[in-house]
Design an enzyme around this catalytic site. Sequence first.
Site, mmCIF file in Angstrom:
data_model
loop_
_atom_site.group_PDB
_atom_site.id
_atom_site.type_symbol
_atom_site.label_atom_id
_atom_site.label_comp_id
_atom_site.label_asym_id
_atom_site.label_seq_id
_atom_site.Cartn_x
_atom_site.Cartn_y
_atom_site.Cartn_z
ATOM 1 N N GLY A 143 29.434 43.411 41.228
ATOM 2 C CA GLY A 143 30.746 42.994 40.760
ATOM 3 C C GLY A 143 31.558 42.372 41.886
ATOM 4 C CB CYS A 144 34.423 40.087 41.777
ATOM 5 S SG CYS A 144 35.363 40.835 40.430
ATOM 6 C CE1 TYR A 145 39.937 43.398 42.228
ATOM 7 C CE2 TYR A 145 38.984 43.789 40.060
ATOM 8 C CZ TYR A 145 40.038 43.354 40.843
ATOM 9 O OH TYR A 145 41.180 42.877 40.253
ATOM 10 C CB THR A 146 31.510 46.337 43.565
ATOM 11 O OG1 THR A 146 30.982 45.191 42.939
ATOM 12 C CG2 THR A 146 32.059 47.261 42.508
ATOM 13 C CB CYS A 151 35.623 42.305 48.042
ATOM 14 S SG CYS A 151 36.866 41.889 49.257
#
Lengths: 346, 346, 346, 346
Positions: free
Chosen positions: A149-152, A154
């Site tokens: 995932g995107c948040y993950t 980062c």
Amino acid sequence: MVNVGIIGATGYAGAQLVYLLSNHSGVAITYLASHSYAGKKFSTVYPSMQGLCDLVLEEEDLQKASQRCSVLFLALPSPMASDLVSEEILNRCIVIDLGADFRLSDSLTYETWYKAKHGSKELLAKAVYGLCELNREKIQSASLIANPGCYTTCSILTLSPLVGENLIDRSTIIIDSASGVSGAGRAEKTASLFCECNESCKAYGVTTHRHTPEIEQELSRIAGETLLVQFTPHLVPMNRGILSTCYASLKKGVTEQQIEEAYRKWYGNEPFIRLMGSSLPETRFVKGTNSCAIGWVVDHRTNRVIAVGAIDNLMKGAAGQAVQNMNIRCNLGEQTGLVACVANPL
Amino acid sequence: MVNVGIIGATGYAGAQLVYLLSNHSGVAITYLASHSYAGKKFSTVYPSMQGLCDLVLEEEDLQKASQRCSVLFLALPSPMASDLVSEEILNRCIVIDLGADFRLSDSLTYETWYKAKHGSKELLAKAVYGLCELNREKIQSASLIANPGCYTTCSILTLSPLVGENLIDRSTIIIDSASGVSGAGRAEKTASLFCECNESCKAYGVTTHRHTPEIEQELSRIAGETLLVQFTPHLVPMNRGILSTCYASLKKGVTEQQIEEAYRKWYGNEPFIRLMGSSLPETRFVKGTNSCAIGWVVDHRTNRVIAVGAIDNLMKGAAGQAVQNMNIRCNLGEQTGLVACVANPL
Amino acid sequence: MVNVGIIGATGYAGAQLVYLLSNHSGVAITYLASHSYAGKKFSTVYPSMQGLCDLVLEEEDLQKASQRCSVLFLALPSPMASDLVSEEILNRCIVIDLGADFRLSDSLTYETWYKAKHGSKELLAKAVYGLCELNREKIQSASLIANPGCYTTCSILTLSPLVGENLIDRSTIIIDSASGVSGAGRAEKTASLFCECNESCKAYGVTTHRHTPEIEQELSRIAGETLLVQFTPHLVPMNRGILSTCYASLKKGVTEQQIEEAYRKWYGNEPFIRLMGSSLPETRFVKGTNSCAIGWVVDHRTNRVIAVGAIDNLMKGAAGQAVQNMNIRCNLGEQTGLVACVANPL
Amino acid sequence: MVNVGIIGATGYAGAQLVYLLSNHSGVAITYLASHSYAGKKFSTVYPSMQGLCDLVLEEEDLQKASQRCSVLFLALPSPMASDLVSEEILNRCIVIDLGADFRLSDSLTYETWYKAKHGSKELLAKAVYGLCELNREKIQSASLIANPGCYTTCSILTLSPLVGENLIDRSTIIIDSASGVSGAGRAEKTASLFCECNESCKAYGVTTHRHTPEIEQELSRIAGETLLVQFTPHLVPMNRGILSTCYASLKKGVTEQQIEEAYRKWYGNEPFIRLMGSSLPETRFVKGTNSCAIGWVVDHRTNRVIAVGAIDNLMKGAAGQAVQNMNIRCNLGEQTGLVACVANPL
């Protein structure tokens, strides 16, 4: 030339993927599917790619796709991918799933956070978590790659050296993130309208966001013990970008030099990680790139480290990392078709 | 490898140029100058290019530059370039000027609109107006290339086929344009502050904008007679992009088919022109690209044609076209280092 | 206290109206309807008005509404209002329609441009076009007030003195307008998503926008002869605001002083018109206000006048003017509950 | 009518104050000063207030000002106010300082964080910290009111009930805030340019932001013991708004009901505090208002409370609260001239 296909090609991540693959010197797109726009030319839906990709979108059909492609990218809502992928498909082609269905190795955790039934639990053991910098070796031989995932992406990249080098109190991790609106996708929702997002900032999914268990799973692996994180996402009025501001209490006696060394040790040679030290990253510094920029500051008053990571959610947070995974898996040169820098303002 | 240099490297157009040239397979940057930041690393000023261009910025020195480079790009405020460039410099290297000093062949027109004294009138006859699609042949042998303005590139490309094929009443041309804020440059002006531009739209430079005579000069050349245009620029809260909505009354009996044919004839094979017919362009369709997208509609009620062009002001409107000019001049392949498409949203 | 009701209260114009009426010293809201949110509290849909208006939204029912209110505001999609309003309703209460159904006095023109059947042609003769500054007297006794469109309000106010004082060639009028995204309403459309509007600018509805015949009708009335206008709207990434840049060729011998005098004569005493002369308006100057700011420049080279008007599309372009109409009609003090100024940046 | 003056009237907070005071029924502006624009009309600098405030700006002169006004607002950079204010001035008029000079009661703390010498330490004991909801009584008789900072107002209001009712572990407070760009003021800085802020998000002043000791001072007062907070501000591309996401570990056994009761007890009757429970605030909900909206969620997995506060930084975070302070001090009705709600989108 590697034949590749994309299912879910007209969402924002899918379209970014079409762009990257169309410009990639080592692949040819041989299959493109979109449920909503089947029968239309891709470039009718995305006029900005007229001339670059004028393929006609097909109905989503994994069987057909797997016969035409050696690498298949899925960009589908949960739990659709888990229903469609099978042992048989995986025998025929490599699947890189941009969705969440194969990211969590524990199906119970999946079903709890996603409130959905997982359709192919038997495949979970096969799936490799495709965070390239941390799992490069496993990715090289995987048949099913769960693109993070995107948040993950980062958050894990920002915190891993601190967790892995045992520099922080693992019970104190707080991740406060902000995302651009493309993270919400292209669905027609009131909350995604220009006038509902512009000139405002909000927290959402507080205590319940589905990227939480994903971050916990990976950081726990690195820690060698189970840990929990506090994760709060925010919506910010911009197209792209994720900023994760991560807080943790330092272990006794940990110095700034140790932190610097941890980051250098973990990422010193990574082409897509830009270490910025105390001059912290801004999301515009990585817009349109596959890079993750990381900076950090120690607060001696409070004995905490504040580490800040920035990525482009559609690139390193989705399509860019998917291409990086393909490059690793298919031996195409990890950086092929991806850029690490950008000219601001973009 | 062609050795290239940039003077004025830290403005927005200059930085975009550094980006493009750093990624260009046929050139090497051997000189980089910035008056404001001399002595600093370029990537300190633009952290988004860390690793891509870490050269140290020098003081602006055309003599030194011309000895180190075979192509020299200037991105300087008027009338500085006209004061610095000389016959001697041009004997040593090709100069591509992104400023306005060599765009107007008549120095009186220049001095009237720019309210400045031109420093090298004797060179004006040598200068080639670098609108690639229209002047390709002359560019191939030019030693001094005047890279066109952003509004002008967009407006001239949009109107040329209509003027050139004699389809419109040349006394009725009205060009209503909108620009993103990067067009105002990186100078510290109150009017360019976020809070002065955001959530607002305004016209500016009405009747006095300096791109007016440039548009008139080029369209007059194409028309074979002197014509005047009404040009009004607007500021819109976005980073990049120019949209030109152009109005003109049709000559008697002119049909939609003739208009379509004119555009096909002029641009049918151009790699950086995207003809969209009646599905009009939006600036996001060309963001980050070197393309100009053009669409048009005929209004039978009023007997006018409305033609709309869109470019990225820092790319086709500045640095991108400058590279295209270099590619043409140095025989590097016109499209090298430039993209024509983009994945929205960017 | 005047009892007022709103049908279509949860769209952007409707909600702005609820805000204005809730703060208005002379009225009480006694009826609030929304098809989509019937049964919910208004402040659940608009949390920003918690405490100000916590009424429960009802199903849209004009009969019931007209029994409970003496003034009824309609904010409905075409041609719904024309189907619902009747002689009987108008006998019971004053109707102020924010939609388009009663703006065009010729039903054929309506049906041509709106591609819909008008449901109450017999009422058209009763309807007064509610452009307050121009029709104040008629509004004072109207039972059916057609609140003007946003683009039309801005364009007509900007051009009327020039047309009315016979200063321009009426065949040369071109109106180039820009609007914020709230003009597209709150419907869940892909084109209104944040990521489809942000960082971009486009023309739309070129030659076909429905506000065209409305502008022509009113300017023709003022001219005393039929005229056509060229009207092109653009979408700009901001919440609110309309800017109309209007072009026309000057009649022979017309001076700048005559133009100035025309504007002073028509608007010198108007509380909601701000004349700015050659220092042109920006949309932020009127954001959140009921004002229309107007500036103008004469181009002696081309013999044209360029007049620029700015309004807030949800205020003077919709809800604000609706309140102004009510104030005039019900003798509540024309400026009551409306502001003319704003503190930038907002 | 109370005679009021503003020194520093052309910054963003100053201009908002001019707007509020010009519309305030109980005051008259008798003095307006701006160093940068002395001699110009206020409405020349802020054309959006033409007709509302056309006073000519004077040179900053506290002596003259204090003779003409009974309430004097200062909006000056540190440590200017501390150099100008004196016992003599305070004997003549009430001073409400929007700057930071009188907020910290300990001058050493001030000088450490502000890296400046305080010019009137002897007055610090007189200064009342003007956070209206918490210090209402003291404000009623103060001659020197230190108007709180924007981040501080939002953070303190959000955290006070949790600290004051002893519900959280005071060593675990982390405040992660986001601000619109108007918080950076109107100074001509590269970092405040549209193209440097737009389409990006960043943390800044990490561990060193000057609002930190202010938050600590007030929360320590409420706690009855010294506490430290971790405060990290972020910049978000919007004009106005502050969002503070506050984290703290709950004391053993603390329930959601206790938290709800604490907020009701502290703020149940406050006109400018909007309690939203678990439906969290967004900054647009309070844009242009003097309200602080607060929501909260308990995370049972981590035993933390996440409380989120939202204000408009120029209103409750600056000019609005300054007016509220004046209203309290001068007995003008606390809500006079201030609004609590807004119609979105604004």
